[in-house]
Design a protein around this motif. Structure first.
Motif, short mmCIF file in Angstrom:
data_model
loop_
_atom_site.label_atom_id
_atom_site.label_comp_id
_atom_site.label_asym_id
_atom_site.label_seq_id
_atom_site.Cartn_x
_atom_site.Cartn_y
_atom_site.Cartn_z
N LEU A 132 14.38 -5.86 -7.68
CA LEU A 132 15.73 -6.35 -6.77
C LEU A 132 16.76 -7.02 -8.39
CD1 LEU A 132 14.45 -8.28 -3.97
CD2 LEU A 132 15.28 -5.79 -4.15
N PRO A 133 17.94 -6.69 -8.04
CA PRO A 133 18.96 -7.30 -8.83
C PRO A 133 18.74 -8.87 -9.00
CG PRO A 133 20.05 -5.74 -7.97
CD PRO A 133 18.67 -5.84 -7.19
N SER A 134 18.87 -9.34 -10.24
CA SER A 134 18.78 -10.74 -10.14
C SER A 134 20.02 -11.50 -9.42
CB SER A 134 18.97 -11.30 -12.04
OG SER A 134 20.07 -10.85 -12.39
N SER A 135 21.01 -10.81 -9.31
CA SER A 135 22.13 -11.51 -8.50
C SER A 135 21.85 -11.31 -7.13
CB SER A 135 23.58 -10.95 -9.14
OG SER A 135 23.24 -9.32 -8.80
N MET A 136 20.95 -10.73 -6.57
CA MET A 136 20.65 -10.65 -5.31
C MET A 136 19.85 -11.68 -4.70
SD MET A 136 19.07 -7.36 -3.03
CE MET A 136 20.34 -6.25 -3.55
N SER A 137 20.28 -12.21 -3.49
CA SER A 137 19.57 -13.32 -3.07
C SER A 137 18.09 -12.71 -2.29
CB SER A 137 20.39 -13.98 -1.92
OG SER A 137 20.56 -13.23 -0.72
N PHE A 138 17.42 -13.62 -2.23
CA PHE A 138 16.08 -13.28 -1.70
C PHE A 138 16.15 -13.06 -0.21
CE2 PHE A 138 14.14 -16.17 -5.08
CZ PHE A 138 13.39 -15.08 -5.66
N GLU A 139 17.23 -13.54 0.42
CA GLU A 139 17.58 -13.28 1.74
C GLU A 139 17.89 -11.88 1.82
OE1 GLU A 139 18.58 -16.46 4.69
OE2 GLU A 139 20.53 -15.79 4.37
N ILE A 140 18.86 -11.38 1.18
CA ILE A 140 19.30 -9.90 1.31
C ILE A 140 18.22 -8.98 0.74
CG2 ILE A 140 20.92 -8.25 0.38
CD1 ILE A 140 22.33 -10.56 2.23
N MET A 285 10.13 5.35 8.84
CA MET A 285 10.09 4.73 7.97
C MET A 285 10.75 5.46 6.81
SD MET A 285 6.01 3.37 7.79
CE MET A 285 6.43 1.80 7.00
N TYR A 286 10.37 5.51 5.45
CA TYR A 286 11.22 5.81 4.51
C TYR A 286 10.49 6.29 3.35
CZ TYR A 286 9.56 1.23 5.27
OH TYR A 286 8.71 -0.14 5.65
N THR A 287 11.02 6.62 2.37
CA THR A 287 10.38 7.03 1.07
C THR A 287 10.97 5.96 -0.18
OG1 THR A 287 12.21 8.24 0.09
CG2 THR A 287 10.18 9.50 1.55
N HIS A 288 10.35 6.18 -1.37
CA HIS A 288 10.80 5.07 -2.38
C HIS A 288 12.07 5.45 -2.88
CE1 HIS A 288 9.01 2.28 -5.23
NE2 HIS A 288 9.69 2.91 -6.28
N GLU A 289 12.67 6.64 -2.67
CA GLU A 289 14.08 6.78 -2.89
C GLU A 289 14.99 6.11 -1.89
OE1 GLU A 289 11.35 9.49 -5.00
OE2 GLU A 289 11.66 9.24 -2.71
N ASP A 290 14.47 5.91 -0.78
CA ASP A 290 15.11 5.38 0.52
C ASP A 290 15.48 3.95 0.03
OD1 ASP A 290 15.55 7.79 1.95
OD2 ASP A 290 13.62 7.40 2.57
N TYR A 291 14.18 3.29 -0.38
CA TYR A 291 14.24 1.93 -0.69
C TYR A 291 15.22 1.87 -2.07
CZ TYR A 291 10.92 -1.01 1.52
OH TYR A 291 10.29 -1.69 2.44
N GLU A 292 15.24 2.65 -2.85
CA GLU A 292 16.34 2.52 -4.07
C GLU A 292 17.74 2.71 -3.75
OE1 GLU A 292 13.21 4.38 -7.65
OE2 GLU A 292 14.91 5.69 -6.44
N GLN A 293 17.89 3.39 -2.74
CA GLN A 293 19.45 3.81 -2.15
C GLN A 293 19.79 2.51 -1.40
OE1 GLN A 293 20.41 7.18 0.36
NE2 GLN A 293 21.73 7.71 -1.01
N ALA A 294 18.90 1.89 -0.63
CA ALA A 294 19.18 0.60 0.08
C ALA A 294 19.55 -0.47 -0.89
CB ALA A 294 18.06 0.42 0.66
N VAL A 295 18.80 -0.62 -1.88
CA VAL A 295 19.09 -1.87 -2.81
C VAL A 295 20.53 -1.39 -3.59
CG1 VAL A 295 18.62 -2.74 -5.12
CG2 VAL A 295 16.71 -2.17 -3.32
N LYS A 296 20.96 0.01 -3.95
CA LYS A 296 22.05 0.22 -4.59
C LYS A 296 23.44 -0.05 -3.60
CE LYS A 296 24.88 4.51 -5.34
NZ LYS A 296 24.76 5.98 -5.59
N TYR A 297 23.14 0.17 -2.32
CA TYR A 297 24.21 -0.12 -1.58
C TYR A 297 24.32 -1.41 -1.13
CZ TYR A 297 25.34 4.95 -1.16
OH TYR A 297 25.46 6.24 -1.78
N LEU A 298 23.08 -2.16 -0.78
CA LEU A 298 23.41 -3.45 -0.72
C LEU A 298 23.92 -4.38 -1.77
CD1 LEU A 298 19.91 -4.19 0.88
CD2 LEU A 298 22.14 -4.60 2.12
N ASP A 299 23.63 -3.94 -2.93
CA ASP A 299 23.96 -4.43 -4.29
C ASP A 299 25.70 -4.43 -4.56
OD1 ASP A 299 23.59 -6.02 -6.58
OD2 ASP A 299 23.65 -4.25 -7.93
#
Length: 339
Positions: A132-140, A285-299
């Motif tokens: 997770l990006p260092s700027s992202m909160s643990f909650e997000i 559920m999801y794949t690893h790529e879905d997780y990466e995309q989730a992090v991208k758009y949340l960030d």
């Protein structure tokens, strides 16, 4: 360390167990910081989840801090923020070999068929982890898992750009599905019986909402889509009538994606499916790529999540968190457990 376990439906007990000490070469030890309570967790709490035995340690939406790494770990270091996919897969079956490990023949999911993260420390293999990006909160960070569900399921009906989409159920998953469909270029209408949840959808940027108690779905569709109808439906409510409404009203040749977990087996009008050449699509559920995309758009802020968090409970009040969700019903979206 502390551990919460559900020995049977409706109960949570706390144990004092040993902190993991044997960290493999390619494993990482995290200090669990935040856990999100999911609708599927509530199904387990009520004894309604079709694939969960008891006792079970829950917790599959989470974030944590890396506190120790195995000697062969290369992508993580102490102090990193992280989350991970909770899928345990064989890597040998047909689905795994073709890359569909999310539907592995012997899939086990931590928090359901395998122990989850409801404890102070947890060991994970590096290859299932997401930094997770260092700027992202643990909650997000604890919201990455449900966001990945939305990332995955909105790919199941193909290209959504320019399509009219209806999402039934404005809980956390429905909200995130609607947001992801919008990101993918769709014109989105979300429905729910709760004005609270519909307002939260608007707070997250979903312009078009419909409460079937106040306005018939057909009237909503006409108002929002100017008589064009809708091409794709995402069923996120987990109730038979919502699934039936999508099947009965989607355009001929359209797609209905069943996202929700159902406590009771719904009936489907197969005659309509056939007569109108509809596609009823499953998603898991999801794949690893879905997780990466989730992090991208949340960030980057394209996904709005702050309105989704209703209440926070300390770890010791895990059971109270479940009772709160039961008591508050449709006035609740995402509850966070704080370790």
């Amino acid at each position: 360390m502390r551990q919460a376990i559900m020995p049977k439906p409706g109960a949570i007990e706390f144990n004092d167990v040993e902190k993991p000490s044997n960290i493999g070469d390619k494993e990482v030890l995290i200090s669990v910081k935040k856990i999100g309570v999911c609708g599927s967790d509530i199904h387990v709490f009520h004894g309604k989840h079709p694939f969960t035995p008891y006792p079970v340690v829950q917790g599959h939406e989470y974030s944590g801090e890396v506190v120790e790494t195995g000697k062969a770990v290369t992508k993580f270091k102490t102090g990193d923020k992280a989350t991970a996919r909770p899928q345990l897969v064989c890597g040998k079956c047909g689905p795994c070999k073709r890359g569909d490990y999310n539907i592995c023949d012997v899939l086990k999911v931590q928090g359901f068929q395998a122990p989850g993260v409801a404890q102070d420390y947890f060991v994970l293999p590096e290859d299932r982890m997401i930094k997770l990006p260092s700027s992202m909160s643990f909650e997000i960070g604890a919201l990455v898992e449900p966001t990945a569900v939305a990332a995955h399921c909105t790919l199941k009906a193909g290209d959504l750009k320019g399509k009219n989409v209806v999402v039934t159920g404005a809980g956390p998953i429905g909200n995130l599905v609607a947001q992801f469909a919008r990101i993918r270029g769709a014109n989105v209408l979300i429905t729910d019986l709760s004005e609270y949840r519909l307002q939260k959808a608007k707070d997250c940027g979903i312009e078009h909402t419909c409460n079937p108690k106040e306005e018939k779905l057909e009237a909503c569709l006409s108002r929002v889509f100017n008589g064009e109808g809708f091409h794709v439906g995402f069923e996120c409510a987990g109730v038979e009538i919502a699934l039936d409404n999508l099947i009965q009203n989607v355009n001929k040749g359209g797609d209905v994606v069943a996202v929700a977990v159902y406590g009771d087996r719904p009936r489907v009008d197969v005659s309509i499916l056939g007569d109108r050449e509809l596609k009823l699509i499953g998603t898991l559920m999801y794949t690893h790529e879905d997780y990466e995309q989730a992090v991208k758009y949340l960030d980057n802020g394209q996904l709005i999540t702050e309105p989704l968090i209703t209440k926070r409970f300390p770890f010791e009040d895990y059971l109270e968190a479940y009772r709160y969700i039961d008591d508050q019903g449709d006035q609740t979206l995402k509850v966070i457990i704080d370790l």
